[in-house]
Write an enzyme that holds these catalytic residues in place. Structure first.
Site, PDB file in Angstrom:
ATOM      1  CG  LEU A 182      -1.920  -1.154   1.494  1.00 24.41           C
ATOM      2  CD1 LEU A 182      -2.515  -0.983   2.572  1.00 24.41           C
ATOM      3  CD2 LEU A 182      -2.898  -1.030   0.244  1.00 24.41           C
ATOM      4  N   GLY A 183       2.025   1.131   0.483  1.00 23.39           N
ATOM      5  CA  GLY A 183       3.030   2.212   0.725  1.00 23.39           C
ATOM      6  C   GLY A 183       4.290   2.020   1.158  1.00 23.39           C
ATOM      7  CD  GLN A 184       9.584   1.341  -0.675  1.00 21.84           C
ATOM      8  OE1 GLN A 184       8.990   0.730  -1.718  1.00 21.84           O
ATOM      9  NE2 GLN A 184      10.913   1.443  -0.778  1.00 21.84           N
ATOM     10  N   GLY A 185       7.788   3.843   3.166  1.00 24.18           N
ATOM     11  CA  GLY A 185       8.744   5.017   3.427  1.00 24.18           C
ATOM     12  C   GLY A 185      10.295   4.722   3.552  1.00 24.18           C
ATOM     13  CG  ASN A 186      13.360   7.496   3.844  1.00 25.61           C
ATOM     14  OD1 ASN A 186      13.257   7.302   2.774  1.00 25.61           O
ATOM     15  ND2 ASN A 186      13.195   8.910   4.535  1.00 25.61           N
ATOM     16  CG  PHE A 187      13.632   3.950   8.554  1.00 22.46           C
ATOM     17  CD1 PHE A 187      14.931   3.549   8.823  1.00 22.46           C
ATOM     18  CD2 PHE A 187      13.407   5.424   8.233  1.00 22.46           C
ATOM     19  CE1 PHE A 187      15.950   4.355   8.827  1.00 22.46           C
ATOM     20  CE2 PHE A 187      14.754   6.423   8.689  1.00 22.46           C
ATOM     21  CZ  PHE A 187      15.732   5.780   8.924  1.00 22.46           C
ATOM     22  CB  ALA A 188       7.899   1.090   7.633  1.00 18.10           C
ATOM     23  CG  ASP A 239       3.867  15.351   9.975  1.00 17.63           C
ATOM     24  OD1 ASP A 239       3.945  16.405   9.592  1.00 17.63           O
ATOM     25  OD2 ASP A 239       4.189  14.259   9.758  1.00 17.63           O
TER      26      ASP A 239
END
Length: 493
Positions: free
Chosen positions: A18-24, A134
């Site tokens: 579903l999604g992706q970031g820098n650490f997960a 945030d």
């Protein structure tokens, strides 16, 4: 046809990403027992530990267990293997509110319904001593019934994080949505800062663009500091009045949530069916305690101590699972590389971006900063290489900070400097060096003769002073900070 299924802990069938970031990475998943759809956030322990973000992960778990509300994305359980942490989250089928806004602005009725839910969720958080810090459309999700869910509590603060003055002091959030007092680097009231962000979101919902924006980031921050923005003619008088009270640059006079709920615009009835309607200007300038248990923390976060049988944590209780890793049904371990924490402090960092001179007298600084297009892992690898090369001792601190210590004492004791990495965009970072101890001249010499030359292969531009490349630096930042962003200003015509 490949019929293999990826099963996690004998409990969940893993589906599409579903999604992706820098650490997960976040995956769609299904509970094998109940059939319930969930989202699973998979975090690599080693990676977050290496960059000093484990405390932030622990805080996110504690906060999400503390807040249970219809408009807050629910954390069902936390599981762990030797190398990974798994957040099992409520699945928001409707995706990000941001994607909806990017297709066109909302009518005031539609915006009001979402705003009601946002305020309800945030009011509840504040009642529990939690401040999000945030808030932005990307962190607001929608379920299948178009109900809003506040998500991503990685930068949130608990009331116990306040200092003796009763204020928070960490600069967090995404620039366009951040309150002026947060940019000033002074202490701030987390509730008041969240209210400001809600006001920016409300403006975006009804206009389709950001209230504070400029191609020059410094000018944008100046507008935020003075609360200088323009409302389209289409805004109702009641909406303009509410925005004027929310986007008040003085937090001491900024409207409170109870008063927002009593405002004329907020109290207008919202037509539920308005959500099904299509998204539909001279301008006036306005200035205007349920935390993770000790046992859970020990087993989840201290991966080297974990037994060969992994533990599954449900509502704080530990049970065992025979499946140590996320594996395919054919027995092979699934390859799931993990670099999302929802950003570091990304504002007021370089000399060019620092707003403190808008609020207070500026004193001499002992900081140097550069921007880079390298990923975080490459940056930290380079910093470690640099430390070995110049025989600097590394002391890890929290939240992605490395302290570098000189091998010998100087004129004023051991020279120490902190290296901190800030994420400005998924592929754009800013690195700050700051002297924390020792002689300034020795620090400047080390930077000029050793550290700067050693970093030249990863530096995109040094920020501030004679080294800065103003146009390239600013334009690059502006171009990458908010990819596929909302229109920055009111459409012409």
């Amino acid at each position: 046809m490949d019929d293999r299924r990826t099963i996690l802990m004998d409990r969940y069938e893993i589906g599409r990403q579903l999604g992706q970031g820098n650490f997960a990475k976040v995956y769609y998943a299904r509970n094998l027992t109940s059939g319930q759809a969930v989202a699973i956030k998979m975090i690599d322990k080693e990676k977050v530990t290496r960059v000093g973000l484990m405390v932030q992960i622990k805080r996110e778990i504690s906060i999400m267990r503390l807040v249970k509300h219809p408009n807050i994305l629910q954390l069902f359980e936390v599981m762990a293997s030797k190398s990974k942490i798994y957040f099992v989250l409520e699945y928001a089928k409707g995706g990000e509110l941001f994607k909806k806004i990017s297709k066109g602005k909302f009518s005031e009725d539609v915006a009001r319904r979402y705003f009601h839910q946002l305020i309800s969720g945030i009011d509840y958080c504040h009642s529990r001593g939690v401040y999000h810090r945030d808030l932005k459309p990307e962190n607001l999700l929608l379920d299948e019934n178009e109900s809003l869910k506040v998500s991503d509590f990685g930068l949130s603060a608990l009331s116990e994080s306040k200092r003796h003055d009763g204020l928070l002091h960490t600069t967090c959030g995404t620039p366009a949505y951040v309150a002026p007092e947060v940019l000033s680097r002074r202490g701030y009231d987390g509730a008041k800062a969240d209210i400001w962000s809600c006001g920016v979101i409300l403006f975006v919902l009804v206009s389709g663009y950001l209230p504070f924006h400029d191609t020059n980031l410094i000018e944008m921050y100046r507008k935020i500091a003075k609360a200088e923005y323009k409302c389209p003619r289409s805004f109702s008088a009641e909406l303009k009045d509410l925005l004027y009270k929310i986007l008040d640059p003085d937090p001491s006079t900024r409207i409170s949530i109870p008063k927002i709920k009593r405002s004329a615009w907020y109290r207008k009835s919202s037509d539920v069916n308005a959500l099904k309607s299509k998204h539909e200007t001279g301008d006036k300038v306005y200035k205007g305690e349920a935390t993770t248990s000790d046992t859970t923390e020990c087993s989840i976060f201290e991966g080297n101590r974990a037994s060969s049988r992994d533990k599954v944590y449900t509502n704080g209780e530990a049970t065992t699972s025979d499946s140590p890793e996320c594996s395919n049904s054919d027995g092979k371990q699934a390859s799931l590389s993990l670099p999302n924490l929802n950003a570091f402090d990304i504002i007021s960092l370089s000399t060019g971006f620092d707003l403190s001179n808008l609020f207070e007298e500026r004193y001499g600084r002992r900081e140097e900063r550069f921007t880079t297009r390298q990923p975080a892992a490459a940056i930290f690898a380079k910093l470690n290489e640099l430390a070995r090369r110049f025989k600097l001792k590394i002391k890890k601190k929290e939240n992605g900070v490395l302290r570098l210590v000189a091998p010998k004492e100087g004129i004023k004791g051991l020279l120490e400097l902190d290296a901190e990495v800030f994420e400005l965009a998924p592929s754009f970072h800013l690195v700050e060096f700051k002297k924390s101890n020792g002689d300034t001249i020795e620090y400047q010499k080390l930077m000029k003769e050793d550290i700067r030359p050693a970093l030249k292969d990863i530096v995109w531009a040094w920020q501030g002073g004679q080294h800065q490349q103003p146009e390239q630096s600013m334009q690059g930042m502006q171009g990458e900070q908010q990819p596929s962003r909302l229109p920055s200003q009111q459409p012409q015509g």
